[in-house]
Design an enzyme around this catalytic site. Structure first.
Site, PDB file in Angstrom:
ATOM      1  N   CYS A  94       0.835  -1.210   0.000  1.00 41.26           N
ATOM      2  CA  CYS A  94       0.000   0.000   0.000  1.00 41.26           C
ATOM      3  C   CYS A  94       0.870   1.260   0.000  1.00 41.26           C
ATOM      4  O   CYS A  94       1.452   1.587  -1.026  1.00 41.26           O
ATOM      5  CB  CYS A  94      -1.015  -0.032   1.135  1.00 41.26           C
ATOM      6  SG  CYS A  94      -2.394   1.130   0.869  1.00 41.26           S
ATOM      7  N   HIS A 172      -3.668  -5.211   0.791  1.00 43.14           N
ATOM      8  CA  HIS A 172      -3.173  -5.490   2.145  1.00 43.14           C
ATOM      9  C   HIS A 172      -3.325  -6.971   2.505  1.00 43.14           C
ATOM     10  O   HIS A 172      -4.312  -7.369   3.133  1.00 43.14           O
ATOM     11  CB  HIS A 172      -3.972  -4.670   3.168  1.00 43.14           C
ATOM     12  CG  HIS A 172      -3.618  -3.226   3.240  1.00 43.14           C
ATOM     13  ND1 HIS A 172      -2.530  -2.761   3.953  1.00 43.14           N
ATOM     14  CD2 HIS A 172      -4.214  -2.143   2.689  1.00 43.14           C
ATOM     15  CE1 HIS A 172      -2.478  -1.445   3.841  1.00 43.14           C
ATOM     16  NE2 HIS A 172      -3.483  -1.038   3.077  1.00 43.14           N
ATOM     17  N   GLU A 174      -1.941  -8.419   4.802  1.00 44.95           N
ATOM     18  CA  GLU A 174      -1.866  -8.518   6.268  1.00 44.95           C
ATOM     19  C   GLU A 174      -3.183  -8.190   6.961  1.00 44.95           C
ATOM     20  O   GLU A 174      -3.320  -8.408   8.175  1.00 44.95           O
ATOM     21  CB  GLU A 174      -0.747  -7.606   6.800  1.00 44.95           C
ATOM     22  CG  GLU A 174      -1.078  -6.126   6.911  1.00 44.95           C
ATOM     23  CD  GLU A 174      -1.057  -5.340   5.608  1.00 44.95           C
ATOM     24  OE1 GLU A 174      -1.038  -4.103   5.677  1.00 44.95           O
ATOM     25  OE2 GLU A 174      -1.062  -5.963   4.515  1.00 44.95           O
TER      26      GLU A 174
END
Length: 227
Positions: A94, A172, A174
């Site tokens: 990002c 993302h 994560e």
């Protein structure tokens, strides 16, 4: 192998007690890959003493824009260029995806098409991969020598490869679905259009391929490189 995680933004205060910071999220994402980790809060001016402190570097996401006037952004761009010069591998996610592009000659803008929030699907060289996203800014021009390796109709440069120097993704891997839900309620309401948020909520239970991307990150870090 030791991976340094450069924190460029803080988790919302309301979510931090449960989810931790982005350094911890990436440690979880890359757990089981036999890496050691070190974290540096560059958003607070905490930089590594030397680029040689770690064998590879990962730059996190952030609420900040790479084009904003923050005193930690120019030294971070210098750090990125030094890593490229020394052939030390980097991964960017990002904001990390965007700052690497900007540092190496690409261009990042606040996208006129608006926001991508929640589960998005991307074409990775003919393979459809779904990941959670949260962004309005985008890379609109890639750096010289870089190659776009993933795209969709909303985000042209969704993942970029810089030879064996850097691998970056806009989405993302994560972010869990629960964390996206938390972001919707702490950072989304009143900022992101309600129809975008509602569409994201409708797909929170759908599967994503975060582990696939984590494995790609790990394989990229472990590539043999001339030094």
């Amino acid at each position: 192998m030791k991976i340094g995680i450069l924190l460029t933004g803080h988790t919302p205060d309301e979510l931090a007690p449960h989810y931790g910071n982005y350094i911890e999220m990436f440690k979880t994402l890359l757990s089981g890959q036999d890496f050691e980790f070190a974290g540096y809060k560059v958003v607070d001016g905490e930089f590594p003493a030397s680029i040689e402190e770690c064998d590879g570097w990962l730059i996190t996401g952030s609420k900040h824009g790479v084009y904003e006037d923050h005193d930690w952004i120019p030294p971070l761009e210098d750090f990125i260029r030094e890593a490229v010069t020394l052939n030390i591998p980097m991964v960017g996610v990002c904001f990390g995806h965007q700052i690497i592009a900007q540092a190496l000659g690409g261009k990042v803008e606040k996208f006129e098409g608006g926001w991508a929030v929640g589960r998005q699907t991307y074409d990775f060289a003919g393979t459809e991969i779904a990941l959670n996203a949260w962004h309005q800014d985008q890379v609109v021009e890639i750096a010289p020598g870089a190659v776009t390796i993933a795209t969709n109709d909303f985000c042209k440069h969704a993942a970029i490869l810089y030879g064996d120097r850097a691998l970056t993704v806009q989405a993302h891997p994560e972010f869990s679905a629960d964390f996206v839900d938390g972001l919707i309620n702490t950072r989304g309401r009143g900022v992101v259009p309600e129809e975008v948020l509602e569409a994201a909520i409708d797909e929170l239970d759908e599967a994503t391929a975060s582990q696939t991307i984590a494995d790609q990150f790990a394989d990229f870090f472990r590539q043999e490189r001339p030094r």
